[in-house]
Design an enzyme around this catalytic site. Structure first.
Site, PDB file in Angstrom:
ATOM      1  N   TYR A   1     -15.810  30.622  21.102  1.00  9.58           N
ATOM      2  CA  TYR A   1     -16.705  31.768  20.919  1.00  9.58           C
ATOM      3  C   TYR A   1     -15.924  33.047  20.628  1.00  9.58           C
ATOM      4  CZ  TYR A   1     -21.006  29.232  21.767  1.00  9.58           C
ATOM      5  OH  TYR A   1     -22.065  28.371  21.625  1.00  9.58           O
TER       6      TYR A   1
ATOM      7  N   ARG B   1     -15.253  33.020  17.021  1.00  7.41           N
ATOM      8  CA  ARG B   1     -16.445  33.409  16.250  1.00  7.41           C
ATOM      9  C   ARG B   1     -16.720  34.911  16.371  1.00  7.41           C
ATOM     10  NH1 ARG B   1     -21.131  29.810  17.933  1.00  7.41           N
ATOM     11  NH2 ARG B   1     -22.197  31.323  16.644  1.00  7.41           N
TER      12      ARG B   1
ATOM     13  N   HIS C   1     -31.574  34.330  20.681  1.00  9.87           N
ATOM     14  CA  HIS C   1     -30.508  33.450  21.161  1.00  9.87           C
ATOM     15  C   HIS C   1     -29.317  34.232  21.714  1.00  9.87           C
ATOM     16  CE1 HIS C   1     -32.198  29.931  18.529  1.00  9.87           C
ATOM     17  NE2 HIS C   1     -32.854  30.091  19.658  1.00  9.87           N
TER      18      HIS C   1
ATOM     19  N   CYS D   1     -15.132  37.615  36.486  1.00 12.06           N
ATOM     20  CA  CYS D   1     -16.148  38.609  36.863  1.00 12.06           C
ATOM     21  C   CYS D   1     -15.569  39.543  37.928  1.00 12.06           C
ATOM     22  CB  CYS D   1     -17.364  37.864  37.410  1.00 12.06           C
ATOM     23  SG  CYS D   1     -18.613  38.909  38.165  1.00 12.06           S
TER      24      CYS D   1
ATOM     25  N   GLY E   1     -33.336  32.710   5.814  1.00  9.27           N
ATOM     26  CA  GLY E   1     -32.092  32.023   6.128  1.00  9.27           C
ATOM     27  C   GLY E   1     -32.098  31.227   7.409  1.00  9.27           C
TER      28      GLY E   1
ATOM     29  N   PRO F   1     -32.189  29.407  -0.215  1.00 10.61           N
ATOM     30  CA  PRO F   1     -31.854  28.685  -1.456  1.00 10.61           C
ATOM     31  C   PRO F   1     -32.089  27.181  -1.335  1.00 10.61           C
ATOM     32  CG  PRO F   1     -29.869  29.615  -0.440  1.00 10.61           C
ATOM     33  CD  PRO F   1     -31.037  30.124   0.344  1.00 10.61           C
ATOM     34  N   GLN F   2     -32.100  26.646  -0.104  1.00  8.25           N
ATOM     35  CA  GLN F   2     -32.338  25.209   0.108  1.00  8.25           C
ATOM     36  C   GLN F   2     -33.701  24.957   0.742  1.00  8.25           C
ATOM     37  OE1 GLN F   2     -29.896  23.222  -0.950  1.00  8.25           O
ATOM     38  NE2 GLN F   2     -28.521  24.951  -1.305  1.00  8.25           N
TER      39      GLN F   2
ATOM     40  N   ALA G   1     -30.298  35.285   0.340  1.00  8.53           N
ATOM     41  CA  ALA G   1     -30.965  36.460   0.900  1.00  8.53           C
ATOM     42  C   ALA G   1     -30.436  37.768   0.305  1.00  8.53           C
ATOM     43  CB  ALA G   1     -30.785  36.467   2.420  1.00  8.53           C
TER      44      ALA G   1
HETATM   45  C1  BJW Z   1     -29.291  30.870   3.292  1.00 10.19           C
HETATM   46  C2  BJW Z   1     -28.155  31.350   2.737  1.00 10.19           C
HETATM   47  C3  BJW Z   1     -28.273  32.558   2.099  1.00 10.19           C
HETATM   48  C4  BJW Z   1     -27.632  29.422   3.672  1.00 10.19           C
HETATM   49  N1  BJW Z   1     -29.433  33.143   2.056  1.00 10.19           N
HETATM   50  N2  BJW Z   1     -30.474  31.397   3.303  1.00 10.19           N
HETATM   51  C5  BJW Z   1     -38.744  20.081  20.715  1.00 10.19           C
HETATM   52  C6  BJW Z   1     -38.321  18.924  20.089  1.00 10.19           C
HETATM   53  C7  BJW Z   1     -36.989  18.514  20.148  1.00 10.19           C
HETATM   54  C8  BJW Z   1     -36.050  19.264  20.834  1.00 10.19           C
HETATM   55  C9  BJW Z   1     -36.472  20.410  21.441  1.00 10.19           C
HETATM   56  C10 BJW Z   1     -37.796  20.803  21.395  1.00 10.19           C
HETATM   57  N3  BJW Z   1     -37.914  21.971  22.083  1.00 10.19           N
HETATM   58  C11 BJW Z   1     -36.697  22.309  22.550  1.00 10.19           C
HETATM   59  C12 BJW Z   1     -35.817  21.366  22.175  1.00 10.19           C
HETATM   60  C13 BJW Z   1     -34.353  21.332  22.457  1.00 10.19           C
HETATM   61  C14 BJW Z   1     -33.591  22.298  21.580  1.00 10.19           C
HETATM   62  C15 BJW Z   1     -33.906  22.093  20.111  1.00 10.19           C
HETATM   63  O1  BJW Z   1     -34.703  22.772  19.502  1.00 10.19           O
HETATM   64  N4  BJW Z   1     -33.235  21.144  19.496  1.00 10.19           N
HETATM   65  C16 BJW Z   1     -33.449  20.861  18.069  1.00 10.19           C
HETATM   66  C17 BJW Z   1     -32.118  20.979  17.351  1.00 10.19           C
HETATM   67  C18 BJW Z   1     -34.094  19.540  17.944  1.00 10.19           C
HETATM   68  N5  BJW Z   1     -33.874  23.668  21.982  1.00 10.19           N
HETATM   69  C19 BJW Z   1     -33.303  24.201  23.044  1.00 10.19           C
HETATM   70  O2  BJW Z   1     -32.531  23.580  23.758  1.00 10.19           O
HETATM   71  C20 BJW Z   1     -33.653  25.647  23.341  1.00 10.19           C
HETATM   72  N6  BJW Z   1     -34.003  25.787  24.693  1.00 10.19           N
HETATM   73  C21 BJW Z   1     -35.134  25.307  25.186  1.00 10.19           C
HETATM   74  O3  BJW Z   1     -35.963  24.764  24.481  1.00 10.19           O
HETATM   75  O4  BJW Z   1     -35.282  25.472  26.548  1.00 10.19           O
HETATM   76  C22 BJW Z   1     -36.324  24.737  27.181  1.00 10.19           C
HETATM   77  C23 BJW Z   1     -35.786  23.332  27.426  1.00 10.19           C
HETATM   78  C24 BJW Z   1     -34.940  23.135  28.469  1.00 10.19           C
HETATM   79  C25 BJW Z   1     -34.436  21.844  28.689  1.00 10.19           C
HETATM   80  C26 BJW Z   1     -34.757  20.804  27.834  1.00 10.19           C
HETATM   81  C27 BJW Z   1     -35.600  21.033  26.746  1.00 10.19           C
HETATM   82  C28 BJW Z   1     -36.118  22.319  26.554  1.00 10.19           C
HETATM   83  C29 BJW Z   1     -32.428  26.526  23.155  1.00 10.19           C
HETATM   84  C30 BJW Z   1     -31.920  26.496  21.774  1.00 10.19           C
HETATM   85  C31 BJW Z   1     -30.673  27.360  21.646  1.00 10.19           C
HETATM   86  C32 BJW Z   1     -30.048  27.194  20.266  1.00 10.19           C
HETATM   87  N7  BJW Z   1     -28.775  27.750  20.273  1.00 10.19           N
HETATM   88  C33 BJW Z   1     -28.026  27.819  19.023  1.00 10.19           C
HETATM   89  C34 BJW Z   1     -26.594  28.174  19.406  1.00 10.19           C
HETATM   90  C35 BJW Z   1     -26.528  29.608  19.899  1.00 10.19           C
HETATM   91  C36 BJW Z   1     -25.164  29.924  20.382  1.00 10.19           C
HETATM   92  C37 BJW Z   1     -24.176  29.877  19.260  1.00 10.19           C
HETATM   93  O5  BJW Z   1     -24.273  30.681  18.320  1.00 10.19           O
HETATM   94  O6  BJW Z   1     -23.277  29.037  19.337  1.00 10.19           O
HETATM   95  O7  BJW Z   1     -28.608  28.810  18.173  1.00 10.19           O
HETATM   96  S1  BJW Z   1     -28.067  26.351  18.037  1.00 10.19           S
HETATM   97  C38 BJW Z   1     -28.043  27.194  16.496  1.00 10.19           C
HETATM   98  O8  BJW Z   1     -29.260  26.889  15.792  1.00 10.19           O
HETATM   99  C39 BJW Z   1     -28.104  28.690  16.835  1.00 10.19           C
HETATM  100  C40 BJW Z   1     -29.103  29.189  15.838  1.00 10.19           C
HETATM  101  O9  BJW Z   1     -29.670  30.409  16.262  1.00 10.19           O
HETATM  102  C41 BJW Z   1     -30.084  28.055  15.755  1.00 10.19           C
HETATM  103  C42 BJW Z   1     -30.919  28.060  14.481  1.00 10.19           C
HETATM  104  O10 BJW Z   1     -30.117  27.857  13.376  1.00 10.19           O
HETATM  105  P1  BJW Z   1     -30.400  28.645  12.014  1.00 10.19           P
HETATM  106  O11 BJW Z   1     -30.210  30.096  12.231  1.00 10.19           O
HETATM  107  O12 BJW Z   1     -31.695  28.202  11.463  1.00 10.19           O
HETATM  108  O13 BJW Z   1     -29.168  28.147  11.136  1.00 10.19           O
HETATM  109  P2  BJW Z   1     -29.040  26.803  10.263  1.00 10.19           P
HETATM  110  O14 BJW Z   1     -27.613  26.634   9.951  1.00 10.19           O
HETATM  111  O15 BJW Z   1     -29.742  25.675  10.901  1.00 10.19           O
HETATM  112  O16 BJW Z   1     -29.831  27.152   8.925  1.00 10.19           O
HETATM  113  C43 BJW Z   1     -29.350  28.142   8.030  1.00 10.19           C
HETATM  114  C44 BJW Z   1     -30.266  28.170   6.834  1.00 10.19           C
HETATM  115  O17 BJW Z   1     -29.851  29.231   5.989  1.00 10.19           O
HETATM  116  C45 BJW Z   1     -30.206  26.877   5.982  1.00 10.19           C
HETATM  117  O18 BJW Z   1     -31.527  26.403   5.765  1.00 10.19           O
HETATM  118  C46 BJW Z   1     -29.582  27.328   4.659  1.00 10.19           C
HETATM  119  O19 BJW Z   1     -30.145  26.688   3.509  1.00 10.19           O
HETATM  120  C47 BJW Z   1     -29.906  28.788   4.656  1.00 10.19           C
HETATM  121  N8  BJW Z   1     -28.954  29.609   3.921  1.00 10.19           N
HETATM  122  N9  BJW Z   1     -27.120  30.427   2.972  1.00 10.19           N
HETATM  123  C48 BJW Z   1     -30.514  32.585   2.654  1.00 10.19           C
HETATM  124  N10 BJW Z   1     -27.186  33.087   1.496  1.00 10.19           N
HETATM  125 ZN    ZN Z   2     -20.031  37.152  38.937  1.00 10.68          ZN
END
Ligand code: BJW
Ligand code: ZN
Length: 247
Positions: free
Chosen positions: A66, A69, A118, A154, A194, A221-222, A238
C-alpha cells in the site's frame, strides 16, 4: 458525437451524481484493478493483500504494497476527467461525487465533499484501536511493488497502523454508503465513470439511480452496450469523453 437526448438530459439535470472507479484515474497513470495485463489483480493476489486476514498474517507485506501504491498516487496528477468533474459541479444546481477510489485525485482537481466508499490511502488508522495517527505519514520511499515494510505503530496503544481502505469482507463506512444511496435515489442523472461495477455494495449505486428513474450514462472504453432508452454508454476513455460531454 454525443446523442442529443443525452446532452439535453445533462443540460436540464438539477441533481447530478458522478460515480467513479479506478478507470477515472487510469489516465493519471494509476493502475486499475481488473484491466487485462495492467490491472493490479492481474499481477497481485487480492487474498494476500486486500483482506484483514492478509494483514494479520503478514502486515509488512500488506503495508509495503500500500505504501508503494500511495507513492504512485503522490507522484501522479489529476487528469482532464477529474478536472471536468470538478468543473461540472460549478455548472449544475447540485452535484454529488461518489468514488470507489482510494486516491485523492478528485480533491486535488478541486472537487469538494467527495464521498469515498472504499476509504483512502492517505488516512491510515490503528488496526487495534482504530484511532488515526496525530501526525501525517511521511512520504514513502522509492517504489518497488511488493517491498516489505513494517507498519508504523499507533501512538495511543502501540498497535500497528493499517491502510485506511476497505478490504474484502469489511463493511463500507456507513455514513458514506447511506449518503451515496440517498443521492442515487434522488438524482435525475448519474454518470458512472471507469468502473467494472462488480464490487458490491458500491455497484448498487447506479442501479438505484436507474430504478428511481434517473438517466444513467456509463463512460468506459470496455463498457457493455446498454439497451434502455435512459441508459447510455460512451465507450471512450474518461479523459476524452468527460471534457467533450461537459463542454
Ligand atoms: C476506463 C479507463 C479510462 C480503464 N476511462 N474507464 C454479492 C455477491 C458476491 C460477493 C459479494 C456480494 N456482496 C459483497 C460481496 C463481497 C465483495 C464483493 O463485491 N466481491 C465481488 C468482487 C464479487 N464485497 C465486499 O467484500 C465489500 N464488503 C462487504 O460487502 O461487506 C459486507 C460483507 C461482509 C462479509 C462478507 C460478505 C459481505 C467490500 C469491498 C471492498 C473492495 N475493496 C477494493 C480494494 C480497496 C483497497 C485497495 O485499493 O486496495 O476496492 S477491491 C477494488 O475493486 C477496489 C475498487 O474500489 C473496487 C472496484 O473496482 P473498480 O473501481 O470498478 O475498478 P476495475 O479495475 O474493476 O474497473 C475499472 C474499469 O475502468 C474497467 O471497466 C475499465 O474498462 C475501465 N477503464 N481505463 C474510463 N481511461
Ligand atoms: Zn491504537
Amino acid at each position: 458525437m454525443m446523442p442529443a437526448s443525452l446532452i439535453s438530459a445533462l443540460r436540464s439535470a438539477r441533481h447530478v451524481v458522478v460515480f467513479t472507479g479506478a478507470g477515472v484515474s487510469a489516465e493519471s497513470g494509476i493502475p486499475t484493478f481488473r484491466d487485462a495485463l495492467t490491472g493490479l489483480w492481474e499481477r497481485f493476489d487480492p487474498g494476500e493483500l486486500a483482506t484483514p486476514e492478509a494483514f494479520r498474517r503478514d502486515p509488512a507485506l500488506v503495508w509495503g504494497w500500500y505504501e508503494w501504491r500511495r507513492m504512485r498516487v503522490l507522484q501522479s496528477q489529476p487528469n482532464p476527467a477529474h478536472l471536468a468533474i470538478a468543473d461540472l459541479a460549478r455548472h449544475v444546481p447540485q452535484l454529488t461525487l461518489i468514488t470507489q477510489n482510494v486516491d485523492d485525485l478528485h480533491e486535488r482537481a478541486g472537487s469538494e465533499d467527495v464521498i469515498h466508499l472504499h476509504g483512502s490511502l492517505h488516512r491510515p488508522r490503528c488496526f487495534a484501536c482504530a484511532r488515526e495517527p496525530a501526525e501525517p505519514l511521511s512520504t514513502p520511499d522509492e517504489p518497488e511493488g511488493g517491498r516489505r515494510l513494517e507498519p508504523p505503530r499507533c501512538s495511543h496503544c502501540g498497535g500497528r497502523l493499517r491502510p485506511g481502505v476497505v478490504w474484502f469482507g469489511e463493511s463500507l463506512p456507513v455514513a458514506a454508503l447511506n449518503a451515496a444511496f440517498q443521492a442515487a435515489g434522488e438524482c435525475d442523472l448519474l454518470l458512472s465513470v471507469g468502473t467494472s461495477g462488480v464490487v458490491y455494495p458500491a455497484a448498487e449505486v447506479p442501479h438505484r439511480a436507474r430504478d428511481a428513474g434517473a438517466t444513467v450514462v456509463h463512460v468506459n472504453p470496455q463498457g457493455e452496450p446498454t439497451a434502455g432508452n435512459r441508459e447510455y454508454l460512451i465507450a471512450l476513455p474518461a479523459g476524452e469523453a468527460l471534457p467533450e460531454l461537459l463542454r
